[in-house]
Design a protein around this motif. Sequence first.
Motif, PDB file in Angstrom:
ATOM      1  N   ASP A  33       0.022   7.121   2.850  1.00 52.37           N
ATOM      2  CA  ASP A  33       1.366   6.866   3.399  1.00 52.37           C
ATOM      3  C   ASP A  33       1.288   6.682   4.907  1.00 52.37           C
ATOM      4  O   ASP A  33       1.881   5.757   5.479  1.00 52.37           O
ATOM      5  CB  ASP A  33       2.312   8.038   3.096  1.00 52.37           C
ATOM      6  CG  ASP A  33       2.638   8.174   1.623  1.00 52.37           C
ATOM      7  OD1 ASP A  33       2.340   7.231   0.858  1.00 52.37           O
ATOM      8  OD2 ASP A  33       3.184   9.213   1.249  1.00 52.37           O
ATOM      9  N   TYR A  34       0.564   7.582   5.552  1.00 56.70           N
ATOM     10  CA  TYR A  34       0.469   7.577   7.014  1.00 56.70           C
ATOM     11  C   TYR A  34      -0.254   6.328   7.520  1.00 56.70           C
ATOM     12  O   TYR A  34       0.191   5.685   8.489  1.00 56.70           O
ATOM     13  CB  TYR A  34      -0.245   8.837   7.476  1.00 56.70           C
ATOM     14  CG  TYR A  34      -0.420   8.940   8.971  1.00 56.70           C
ATOM     15  CD1 TYR A  34       0.688   9.052   9.813  1.00 56.70           C
ATOM     16  CD2 TYR A  34      -1.688   8.913   9.544  1.00 56.70           C
ATOM     17  CE1 TYR A  34       0.532   9.141  11.188  1.00 56.70           C
ATOM     18  CE2 TYR A  34      -1.856   8.998  10.914  1.00 56.70           C
ATOM     19  CZ  TYR A  34      -0.747   9.109  11.732  1.00 56.70           C
ATOM     20  OH  TYR A  34      -0.905   9.196  13.096  1.00 56.70           O
ATOM     21  N   LEU A  35      -1.359   5.966   6.872  1.00 58.04           N
ATOM     22  CA  LEU A  35      -2.092   4.767   7.272  1.00 58.04           C
ATOM     23  C   LEU A  35      -1.244   3.512   7.085  1.00 58.04           C
ATOM     24  O   LEU A  35      -1.268   2.598   7.921  1.00 58.04           O
ATOM     25  CB  LEU A  35      -3.393   4.654   6.469  1.00 58.04           C
ATOM     26  CG  LEU A  35      -4.466   5.696   6.787  1.00 58.04           C
ATOM     27  CD1 LEU A  35      -5.646   5.555   5.834  1.00 58.04           C
ATOM     28  CD2 LEU A  35      -4.939   5.554   8.234  1.00 58.04           C
ATOM     29  N   ALA A  36      -0.480   3.461   5.982  1.00 59.13           N
ATOM     30  CA  ALA A  36       0.408   2.320   5.752  1.00 59.13           C
ATOM     31  C   ALA A  36       1.494   2.264   6.824  1.00 59.13           C
ATOM     32  O   ALA A  36       1.838   1.181   7.319  1.00 59.13           O
ATOM     33  CB  ALA A  36       1.034   2.426   4.364  1.00 59.13           C
ATOM     34  N   LEU A  66       0.830  -1.210   0.000  1.00 58.97           N
ATOM     35  CA  LEU A  66       0.000   0.000   0.000  1.00 58.97           C
ATOM     36  C   LEU A  66       0.859   1.252   0.000  1.00 58.97           C
ATOM     37  O   LEU A  66       0.587   2.224  -0.708  1.00 58.97           O
ATOM     38  CB  LEU A  66      -0.912  -0.023   1.228  1.00 58.97           C
ATOM     39  CG  LEU A  66      -1.896   1.144   1.375  1.00 58.97           C
ATOM     40  CD1 LEU A  66      -2.891   1.167   0.228  1.00 58.97           C
ATOM     41  CD2 LEU A  66      -2.615   1.065   2.725  1.00 58.97           C
ATOM     42  N   PHE A  67       1.932   1.236   0.791  1.00 59.53           N
ATOM     43  CA  PHE A  67       2.862   2.365   0.878  1.00 59.53           C
ATOM     44  C   PHE A  67       3.528   2.611  -0.480  1.00 59.53           C
ATOM     45  O   PHE A  67       3.646   3.752  -0.950  1.00 59.53           O
ATOM     46  CB  PHE A  67       3.912   2.064   1.949  1.00 59.53           C
ATOM     47  CG  PHE A  67       4.557   3.284   2.558  1.00 59.53           C
ATOM     48  CD1 PHE A  67       4.447   4.539   1.973  1.00 59.53           C
ATOM     49  CD2 PHE A  67       5.286   3.159   3.733  1.00 59.53           C
ATOM     50  CE1 PHE A  67       5.048   5.656   2.545  1.00 59.53           C
ATOM     51  CE2 PHE A  67       5.889   4.270   4.312  1.00 59.53           C
ATOM     52  CZ  PHE A  67       5.770   5.514   3.709  1.00 59.53           C
ATOM     53  N   ALA A  68       3.954   1.526  -1.116  1.00 55.91           N
ATOM     54  CA  ALA A  68       4.660   1.667  -2.401  1.00 55.91           C
ATOM     55  C   ALA A  68       3.766   2.284  -3.469  1.00 55.91           C
ATOM     56  O   ALA A  68       4.201   3.132  -4.253  1.00 55.91           O
ATOM     57  CB  ALA A  68       5.177   0.306  -2.861  1.00 55.91           C
ATOM     58  N   PHE A  69       2.486   1.851  -3.496  1.00 53.30           N
ATOM     59  CA  PHE A  69       1.572   2.323  -4.541  1.00 53.30           C
ATOM     60  C   PHE A  69       0.651   3.446  -4.044  1.00 53.30           C
ATOM     61  O   PHE A  69      -0.380   3.715  -4.656  1.00 53.30           O
ATOM     62  CB  PHE A  69       0.737   1.149  -5.059  1.00 53.30           C
ATOM     63  CG  PHE A  69       1.539   0.122  -5.802  1.00 53.30           C
ATOM     64  CD1 PHE A  69       1.876   0.323  -7.136  1.00 53.30           C
ATOM     65  CD2 PHE A  69       1.990  -1.035  -5.165  1.00 53.30           C
ATOM     66  CE1 PHE A  69       2.629  -0.627  -7.831  1.00 53.30           C
ATOM     67  CE2 PHE A  69       2.741  -1.983  -5.839  1.00 53.30           C
ATOM     68  CZ  PHE A  69       3.070  -1.773  -7.183  1.00 53.30           C
ATOM     69  N   SER A  70       1.052   4.098  -2.978  1.00 56.11           N
ATOM     70  CA  SER A  70       0.228   5.139  -2.371  1.00 56.11           C
ATOM     71  C   SER A  70      -0.028   6.294  -3.329  1.00 56.11           C
ATOM     72  O   SER A  70       0.839   6.689  -4.108  1.00 56.11           O
ATOM     73  CB  SER A  70       0.923   5.662  -1.110  1.00 56.11           C
ATOM     74  OG  SER A  70       0.283   6.830  -0.636  1.00 56.11           O
ATOM     75  N   TRP A  71      -1.240   6.858  -3.236  1.00 56.99           N
ATOM     76  CA  TRP A  71      -1.616   8.003  -4.072  1.00 56.99           C
ATOM     77  C   TRP A  71      -1.860   9.259  -3.231  1.00 56.99           C
ATOM     78  O   TRP A  71      -2.262  10.292  -3.759  1.00 56.99           O
ATOM     79  CB  TRP A  71      -2.890   7.660  -4.840  1.00 56.99           C
ATOM     80  CG  TRP A  71      -4.035   7.299  -3.940  1.00 56.99           C
ATOM     81  CD1 TRP A  71      -4.987   8.140  -3.433  1.00 56.99           C
ATOM     82  CD2 TRP A  71      -4.333   5.998  -3.419  1.00 56.99           C
ATOM     83  NE1 TRP A  71      -5.849   7.453  -2.618  1.00 56.99           N
ATOM     84  CE2 TRP A  71      -5.477   6.130  -2.606  1.00 56.99           C
ATOM     85  CE3 TRP A  71      -3.750   4.725  -3.565  1.00 56.99           C
ATOM     86  CZ2 TRP A  71      -6.048   5.046  -1.940  1.00 56.99           C
ATOM     87  CZ3 TRP A  71      -4.316   3.659  -2.898  1.00 56.99           C
ATOM     88  CH2 TRP A  71      -5.446   3.813  -2.101  1.00 56.99           C
TER      89      TRP A  71
END
Length: 412
Positions: free
Chosen positions: A98-101, A88-93
């Motif tokens: 980012d924070y949730l990941a 999720l962090f890598a493909f974050s939009w």
Amino acid sequence: MSWRSWDLNLKVRLFGELITHTFFWMYFPFMALLFSDSFGKDMAGLLLMVPPLLGMFSNLFGGYLSDRIGRRPTMLTSLILSSSMFGLFAFSWSPWVDYLAFIGIGIAGSLYWPASSAMVADLTTEEDRRVVFATFYTAMNIGVVAGPVLGSFFFIHYRFELLLVCMIIEILFAITVFFLIKESLPAHVREEKAKERFSIKEQFKSYAVIFRDKVFALYILAGVFIAIAFMQLDLYMALYVNEHVQSQPLVSWGDWSFNVGGTSAFGWLMGLNGLLVVLFTLPVTNWFQHWSDRNSLVISSVLYGAGMFMMAFSTNIWFLFGCMFVLTLGELIRTPVAQSFISKYSPEDARGQYMGASSLQFSIGRFIAPLTIGISAWLPPVGVFGLILGVSLLSAYLYVVLFRKIPANQEG
């Protein structure tokens, strides 16, 4: 205990945790910078207070799970969650994704460590436990030393690729755990736990019983005080070195000199700390393995506080290196003893929960420790370092009281 006699579970996990911890430290030190850029410093400071809070609860839940369903399933759950969050962090939009990941990765790690520590205790004898815990601590600190150096390049320039590799590493480690790791929770404990009804209410009841244990409560309280001192490496010591240590020669030859000061001096001090931990954790553990837990914990608290306090009396970089050596010695004496103490003291059927509850000392200490930054506006360095020495000595005193209670507790 020689390496060849180690259980396969321990060998596999040692290498797996060395690799995963190195990749963890390739991104973790840069989170404050990332969120400060995304949300601003004030908002980032508030947001970064949330993960330790959630970590406290997930540590306790991880300990409960490891005693109920087993060490191996709990570790697998953690690794599956962390690999998903890295993806999720890598493909974050969005910065909020980012924070949730980031929160998800932290929760996964908090679930993992009580089960990991409990498995070490399950598979080692009391006399070998310190050395095995020290070996795992050394592997962890290799990651602490190497990770930020590698991350300073890869996270800045290849963040997507780094996070993708972290996801793949977690998946591969999960597959390895699934095929090679065997459950270490004793069968009779699993059978007893299987009869119990699973509920959050029962989990809190079981932890309430643990914290009514006066000896264990004293252990947590003593650990909170020394954790406050430990956290000052990244807090007040960083501020003190940055503000008071002026540029000065580290080494010189004729007209040439290599100068350090402020931030660079702090970097050298932290580098020395990491290097000493990697090189001397096992030798120090062997030198002090015949010391009692009581003497080891008391002396380690005194050494750590004394090493910090001495920093107030000189800004000479070589003097500060000496102070760092003293406080790191205290750290090296303490760490394997603290881990082995809990594994000896806890009942076999609640070992994971005791490991999870033990982590609260660091979570609580992490919350209180930043107060020294505010206090430094009112007190000179010798006063702030004096307070750090004071909480270290208070920790040492509480350890003395704790071990006076243990014989009577055991006889009862």
